[in-house]
Design an enzyme around this catalytic site. Structure first.
Site, mmCIF file in Angstrom:
data_model
loop_
_atom_site.group_PDB
_atom_site.id
_atom_site.type_symbol
_atom_site.label_atom_id
_atom_site.label_comp_id
_atom_site.label_asym_id
_atom_site.label_seq_id
_atom_site.Cartn_x
_atom_site.Cartn_y
_atom_site.Cartn_z
ATOM 1 N N LYS A 80 9.883 -10.498 -1.605
ATOM 2 C CA LYS A 80 9.311 -11.778 -1.760
ATOM 3 C C LYS A 80 7.784 -10.957 -2.334
ATOM 4 C CE LYS A 80 5.959 -14.958 -1.769
ATOM 5 N NZ LYS A 80 4.917 -14.831 -2.731
ATOM 6 N N GLU A 110 2.003 -3.597 7.815
ATOM 7 C CA GLU A 110 1.039 -2.837 7.302
ATOM 8 C C GLU A 110 -0.290 -3.685 6.684
ATOM 9 O OE1 GLU A 110 -1.797 -1.374 5.110
ATOM 10 O OE2 GLU A 110 -0.315 -0.508 3.547
ATOM 11 N N CYS A 168 -5.937 -0.922 0.950
ATOM 12 C CA CYS A 168 -6.010 -1.130 2.452
ATOM 13 C C CYS A 168 -6.498 0.364 3.026
ATOM 14 C CB CYS A 168 -4.731 -1.322 2.994
ATOM 15 S SG CYS A 168 -4.145 -2.953 2.696
#
Length: 453
Positions: A153, A227, A261
């Site tokens: 997804k 994560e 990130c």
């Protein structure tokens, strides 16, 4: 599902959203594929990975341009992303057998006791837009090599990338249903994870999304790896190579337009070198070329959407109102597209947005500290714990201070980056579990103890 080019605001393509019935058929196909895939010899699965790597390299420009059109990454960075995906394929093709070798244990005479590693089954991957190929490949490759099958997804802004990834695996010869993209709305994720045919989930994304997935996975007693966000410190001590720190720090903050990130976001600098570092940092940042992401000379492209630009600028404005000072940048560029200039803020007050929140764009916050103890304290003053970088001429000192930094990954005299050879992941609100290396391939396997007398 519309893919929008953030450099122009134009629609790239429209994709049909799949229904609950489509999802049910995909789950059925995944289970059927798993029964065949799990018994394929490991060596054959490894060989197919080399075919995936070849497919990526042979068509790297096509895949890279898909990335650039949908999320604005400069084409040089998109090509590098495709190459990294090929690398992770080759890494597991070479090392999966060693990572999954049964492990023997002490046992009585005449007894063979060992741990063997067996796949779980179909796994759900919920992935973000910022590294639309790499984030998928760094999970999917070890999962597939271990004998699992994958349902993806992907972020709704990169549907073309999602379909291209599925096609890459198919072109390389992986059986139908082994890797399947689901073009679905987020509200179907809970139902998929609750389905008995799905055996685990991984998510890379925001904290709220991670909490939602973790809650559902916990209710279903299914393993999960998360994560999540980061606000990584980049610590520059008084004995650091300031020129190198400024150069690498620019890359660490500004690559992918700061949308990472593990990007360095908070620069914690010793007072003895603070002014020199800021001057060099500003010079490096102002030398970057902001422009058309399809141009090979571009260093910084647009943010992935106008909405992200608006959110980022609000964080900057509120931080300036709180007392921060913009030494470069700080205003959206007056041009078509979601462009925000590389920005550096100093005199950053505690608790303002760029201090307390994750900034997902080319904005760096710089802090001045008196000594290494204050540096570590400031570095750890965050709810996140993904990565950290520390700069010092004394490698022994760097190794010692690395143990004091609250992060899943610490780099000394280097930027934080994911690498197929070493485990990757965070702590605190940056998530849990590990990807890559041996840890990544054994997160979603049954570590089965077999005792034979």
């Amino acid at each position: 599902m519309n893919a929008i080019n953030p450099a122009t605001g134009e629609r790239v393509e429209t994709y049909e959203i799949e229904t609950a019935d489509d999802v049910d058929n995909a789950l059925k196909a995944a289970n059927e594929a798993y029964e065949e895939w799990r018994i394929r010899p490991l060596r054959e699965r490894e060989r197919l990975l080399t075919e995936v790597a070849e497919e990526l390299r042979e068509n790297d420009r096509t895949y890279a341009e898909q990335i650039t059109r949908e999320m604005g990454k400069p084409i040089s960075g998109a090509l590098a992303e495709i190459e990294k995906c090929a690398w992770v394929c080759e890494h597991y093709a070479e090392h999966a057998s060693a990572y999954l070798t049964p492990e023997g244990h002490p046992s009585p005479p005449g007894v063979d006791a060992r741990t063997v590693y067996e796949p779980f089954g179909p796994l759900l991957a919920v992935m973000p837009w910022n590294y639309p190929f790499w984030q998928v490949f760094r999970f999917a490759v070890p999962a597939l090599t271990a004998g699992n099958v994958v349902l993806l997804k992907h972020a709704s802004s990169v549907p073309g990338c999602a379909m291209a990834i599925e096609d890459a695996f198919r072109q390389a010869g992986l059986p139908e249903g082994t890797f399947r993209t689901l073009l679905i709305d987020a509200d179907l994720v809970d139902g998929i994870l609750g389905d008995d045919r799905v055996r685990g989930v991984t998510l890379t994304g925001s904290g709220p999304a991670g909490r939602a997935v973790a809650a559902t996975a916990g209710e279903q007693l299914k393993p999960s790896v998360l994560e999540l966000g980061g606000s990584d410190p980049f610590v520059v001590l008084e004995d650091a190579d300031v020129e190198a720190a400024a150069e690498v720090g620019t890359q660490a903050r500004m690559q992918n337009a700061g949308q990472s990130c593990i990007a360095a976001k908070r620069f914690v600098v010793h007072t003895d070198v603070h002014d020199e570092f800021v001057n060099r940092f500003v010079a490096e940042v102002e030398s970057l070329t902001v422009g058309d992401p399809m141009d090979a000379e571009t260093d910084v492209g647009p943010l992935a959407s106008e909405a992200f630009l608006t959110e980022l600028h609000e964080q900057v404005e509120r931080s300036l109102e709180a007392g921060a000072h913009a030494v470069t940048g700080g205003e959206p560029l007056d041009r078509e597209g979601a462009y925000y200039p590389p920005t550096i803020l100093t005199d950053v007050p505690e608790g303002c947005p760029v201090d307390a929140e994750e900034t997902f764009g080319p904005v760096a916050a710089v802090y001045e500290v008196a000594d290494e103890y204050e540096a570590i304290e400031k570095a750890n003053d965050t709810r996140f714990g993904l990565g950290a970088s520390i700069w010092t001429a004394d490698r022994k000192r760097g190794r010692r201070l690395a143990h004091d930094l609250e992060a899943g990954c610490v780099s000394v005299n280097q930027l934080v980056k994911s690498d197929p050879r070493v485990p990757f992941g965070g702590i605190k609100e940056s998530g849990y579990g590990r990807e890559l290396a041996a840890d990544g391939i054994t997160e979603f396997v049954n570590r089965k103890t077999v005792w034979v007398e």
